[in-house]
Every structure is written in structure tokens, then in C-alpha cells.
Design a protein around this motif. Structure first.
Motif, mmCIF file in Angstrom:
data_model
loop_
_atom_site.group_PDB
_atom_site.id
_atom_site.type_symbol
_atom_site.label_atom_id
_atom_site.label_comp_id
_atom_site.label_asym_id
_atom_site.label_seq_id
_atom_site.Cartn_x
_atom_site.Cartn_y
_atom_site.Cartn_z
ATOM 1 N N GLN A 47 24.492 46.491 56.360
ATOM 2 C CA GLN A 47 25.172 47.344 57.329
ATOM 3 C C GLN A 47 25.941 48.443 56.598
ATOM 4 O OE1 GLN A 47 27.547 45.299 60.202
ATOM 5 N NE2 GLN A 47 28.272 47.158 61.144
ATOM 6 N N THR A 48 25.757 49.654 57.085
ATOM 7 C CA THR A 48 26.566 50.766 56.614
ATOM 8 C C THR A 48 27.444 51.168 57.788
ATOM 9 O OG1 THR A 48 25.036 52.490 57.350
ATOM 10 C CG2 THR A 48 24.648 51.571 55.149
ATOM 11 N N ASN A 49 28.167 52.254 57.644
ATOM 12 C CA ASN A 49 28.997 52.714 58.757
ATOM 13 C C ASN A 49 28.155 53.220 59.922
ATOM 14 O OD1 ASN A 49 31.309 52.087 57.386
ATOM 15 N ND2 ASN A 49 31.570 54.128 56.538
ATOM 16 N N ASP A 50 26.942 53.674 59.651
ATOM 17 C CA ASP A 50 26.113 54.299 60.678
ATOM 18 C C ASP A 50 24.922 53.465 61.131
ATOM 19 O OD1 ASP A 50 27.802 56.478 60.425
ATOM 20 O OD2 ASP A 50 26.462 57.564 59.102
ATOM 21 N N THR A 51 24.511 52.480 60.349
ATOM 22 C CA THR A 51 23.304 51.724 60.683
ATOM 23 C C THR A 51 23.446 50.241 60.343
ATOM 24 O OG1 THR A 51 22.265 52.066 58.523
ATOM 25 C CG2 THR A 51 21.801 53.711 60.230
ATOM 26 N N ILE A 52 22.601 49.458 61.000
ATOM 27 C CA ILE A 52 22.404 48.049 60.646
ATOM 28 C C ILE A 52 20.907 47.888 60.420
ATOM 29 C CG2 ILE A 52 22.639 45.646 61.354
ATOM 30 C CD1 ILE A 52 24.745 46.542 63.384
ATOM 31 N N GLU A 53 20.530 47.202 59.346
ATOM 32 C CA GLU A 53 19.119 46.982 59.056
ATOM 33 C C GLU A 53 18.821 45.495 58.970
ATOM 34 O OE1 GLU A 53 18.140 49.126 55.500
ATOM 35 O OE2 GLU A 53 18.693 51.059 56.370
ATOM 36 N N VAL A 54 17.758 45.102 59.646
ATOM 37 C CA VAL A 54 17.226 43.753 59.570
ATOM 38 C C VAL A 54 15.718 43.900 59.537
ATOM 39 C CG1 VAL A 54 16.967 41.536 60.743
ATOM 40 C CG2 VAL A 54 19.179 42.692 60.791
ATOM 41 N N GLY A 55 15.072 43.247 58.575
ATOM 42 C CA GLY A 55 13.630 43.410 58.427
ATOM 43 C C GLY A 55 13.323 44.881 58.238
ATOM 44 N N ASN A 56 12.345 45.385 58.989
ATOM 45 C CA ASN A 56 12.015 46.816 58.898
ATOM 46 C C ASN A 56 12.656 47.619 60.041
ATOM 47 O OD1 ASN A 56 10.434 46.259 61.142
ATOM 48 N ND2 ASN A 56 8.491 46.712 60.153
ATOM 49 N N LEU A 57 13.653 47.014 60.696
ATOM 50 C CA LEU A 57 14.309 47.650 61.840
ATOM 51 C C LEU A 57 15.665 48.217 61.435
ATOM 52 C CD1 LEU A 57 14.249 48.176 64.938
ATOM 53 C CD2 LEU A 57 15.475 46.002 65.178
ATOM 54 N N ARG A 58 15.889 49.460 61.828
ATOM 55 C CA ARG A 58 17.182 50.107 61.601
ATOM 56 C C ARG A 58 17.763 50.493 62.955
ATOM 57 N NH1 ARG A 58 16.145 54.620 58.252
ATOM 58 N NH2 ARG A 58 16.514 53.269 56.481
ATOM 59 N N LEU A 59 18.983 50.013 63.219
ATOM 60 C CA LEU A 59 19.712 50.360 64.432
ATOM 61 C C LEU A 59 20.742 51.410 64.058
ATOM 62 C CD1 LEU A 59 20.451 49.774 67.460
ATOM 63 C CD2 LEU A 59 22.085 48.085 66.578
ATOM 64 N N ASN A 60 20.620 52.593 64.670
ATOM 65 C CA ASN A 60 21.568 53.671 64.418
ATOM 66 C C ASN A 60 22.746 53.492 65.355
ATOM 67 O OD1 ASN A 60 22.972 56.229 64.526
ATOM 68 N ND2 ASN A 60 21.236 57.062 63.371
ATOM 69 N N LEU A 61 23.921 53.255 64.781
ATOM 70 C CA LEU A 61 25.112 52.957 65.579
ATOM 71 C C LEU A 61 25.691 54.187 66.261
ATOM 72 C CD1 LEU A 61 26.843 50.528 63.054
ATOM 73 C CD2 LEU A 61 25.417 49.941 65.026
ATOM 74 N N LYS A 62 25.337 55.368 65.777
ATOM 75 C CA LYS A 62 25.879 56.593 66.374
ATOM 76 C C LYS A 62 24.971 57.157 67.456
ATOM 77 C CE LYS A 62 28.887 57.924 62.664
ATOM 78 N NZ LYS A 62 29.460 58.982 61.895
ATOM 79 N N SER A 63 23.658 57.028 67.272
ATOM 80 C CA SER A 63 22.748 57.641 68.238
ATOM 81 C C SER A 63 22.112 56.642 69.202
ATOM 82 C CB SER A 63 21.639 58.400 67.504
ATOM 83 O OG SER A 63 20.768 57.480 66.854
ATOM 84 N N SER A 64 22.445 55.353 69.064
ATOM 85 C CA SER A 64 21.844 54.310 69.915
ATOM 86 C C SER A 64 20.325 54.390 69.893
ATOM 87 C CB SER A 64 22.360 54.392 71.351
ATOM 88 O OG SER A 64 23.742 54.187 71.395
ATOM 89 N N SER A 65 19.777 54.473 68.689
ATOM 90 C CA SER A 65 18.329 54.503 68.545
ATOM 91 C C SER A 65 17.908 53.441 67.536
ATOM 92 C CB SER A 65 17.856 55.884 68.076
ATOM 93 O OG SER A 65 18.358 56.169 66.786
#
Length: 156
Positions: A47-65
Motif C-alpha cells: 500500500q502506498t498513499n495512492d494505491t493498494i496492490e494485491v496480485g495483479n490488481l491495483r486499487l487507486n484510492l484517489k480516482s476510485s478505479s
């Protein structure tokens, strides 16, 4: 949890309902500070300030994508889908009960219909498949749901 209830049954119930720690009164302030510091140090491994990564998935915490890092496909997701996926990604490989999900996402006094959660999970699963992610949310009958990485589908 900080409580006067010190019986083993109370402790187990609190931890099963989602508490990260359980401290009974009376307590020493030094112990409370040490336990709070432990919780503050905990961080999702990828986890960074802007994203969470699990497997090959990245969740962008700022853009909800969400983005599949293998296919580079990105799709925006709705607010509840985002909240659910963030919760699952922060608790990957842990079975989360429906009650825990309802409380975390909809609040303690929620009046959510029983099929709403399943509908949102269906939307998320379809979007994960659409972008080619190796992340899945599996149902465990009578227990809850768990986010897992399917390593067999990982692209090389």
C-alpha cells in the motif's frame, strides 16, 4: 476495543466481530500507548498513499478505479464497490463475515437487504474479470467471503 468486559467469551466475541486488539480495564497507560503504536505501524504490504496492490490488481484510492497491472486495463468503480474492494484488499486471505462487512461498509444500524451485498460482489467480480485480474472474491458458505489471488491465472 477498550472495555471492562474481561471474560474470555467477551474477548473472543470482540475479536471475532473485527477488533484488532482487546484491552480490559483497568489498564496501564503505557500498555495502551504500546498497543496503539503497534496498530499505527501496521500497514498493508503493498500500500502506498495512492494505491493498494494485491496480485495483479491495483486499487487507486484517489480516482476510485481498478487496474490490472498485467493487461493495463483500467475501469472506474462505484462508491460501495470501492469501499468493499478496499476492505477486502486490506484483509486479503482472511474470511470476512457478512456481519463484519455490513458493519464496516453500511454501519452498525444498517437496514441493508440481504441480497445487496451479493449484488455488489457480483458487480466487482465481473469488473475484475473484465480487466483480466487474477484476484477473486470467494464465498465460504456460512462463514463469509475472502479475497484471494489465483496464481494459476497469473500471466507471465
Amino acid at each position: 476495543m477498550l472495555t471492562a468486559k474481561a471474560e474470555l467469551e467477551d474477548k473472543l466475541n470482540g475479536l471475532q466481530k473485527g477488533a484488532d486488539d482487546y484491552l480490559t480495564k483497568p489498564f496501564h497507560i503505557e500498555e495502551l500507548v504500546a498497543r496503539v503504536n503497534i496498530q499505527l505501524r501496521k500497514k498493508t504490504p503493498h500500500q502506498t498513499n495512492d494505491t493498494i496492490e494485491v496480485g495483479n490488481l491495483r486499487l487507486n484510492l484517489k480516482s476510485s478505479s481498478i487496474t490490472c497491472m498485467d493487461t493495463e486495463e483500467t475501469i472506474e468503480i462505484g462508491k460501495k464497490e470501492f469501499e468493499l474492494l478496499e476492505y477486502f484488499m486490506n484483509n486479503k486471505n482472511q474470511i470476512i463475515s457478512k456481519d463484519q462487512i455490513y458493519t464496516k461498509i453500511w454501519g452498525i444500524d444498517n437496514e441493508i437487504e440481504s441480497n445487496n451485498l451479493e449484488a455488489y460482489l457480483s458487480f466487482i467480480r465481473k469488473k475484475l474479470k473484465l480487466i483480466g485480474s487474477n484476484v477473486t472474491i470467494k464465498a465460504f458458505r456460512g462463514l463469509g467471503y475472502k479475497l484471494e489471488v489465483n496464481h494459476e491465472e497469473t500471466k507471465n
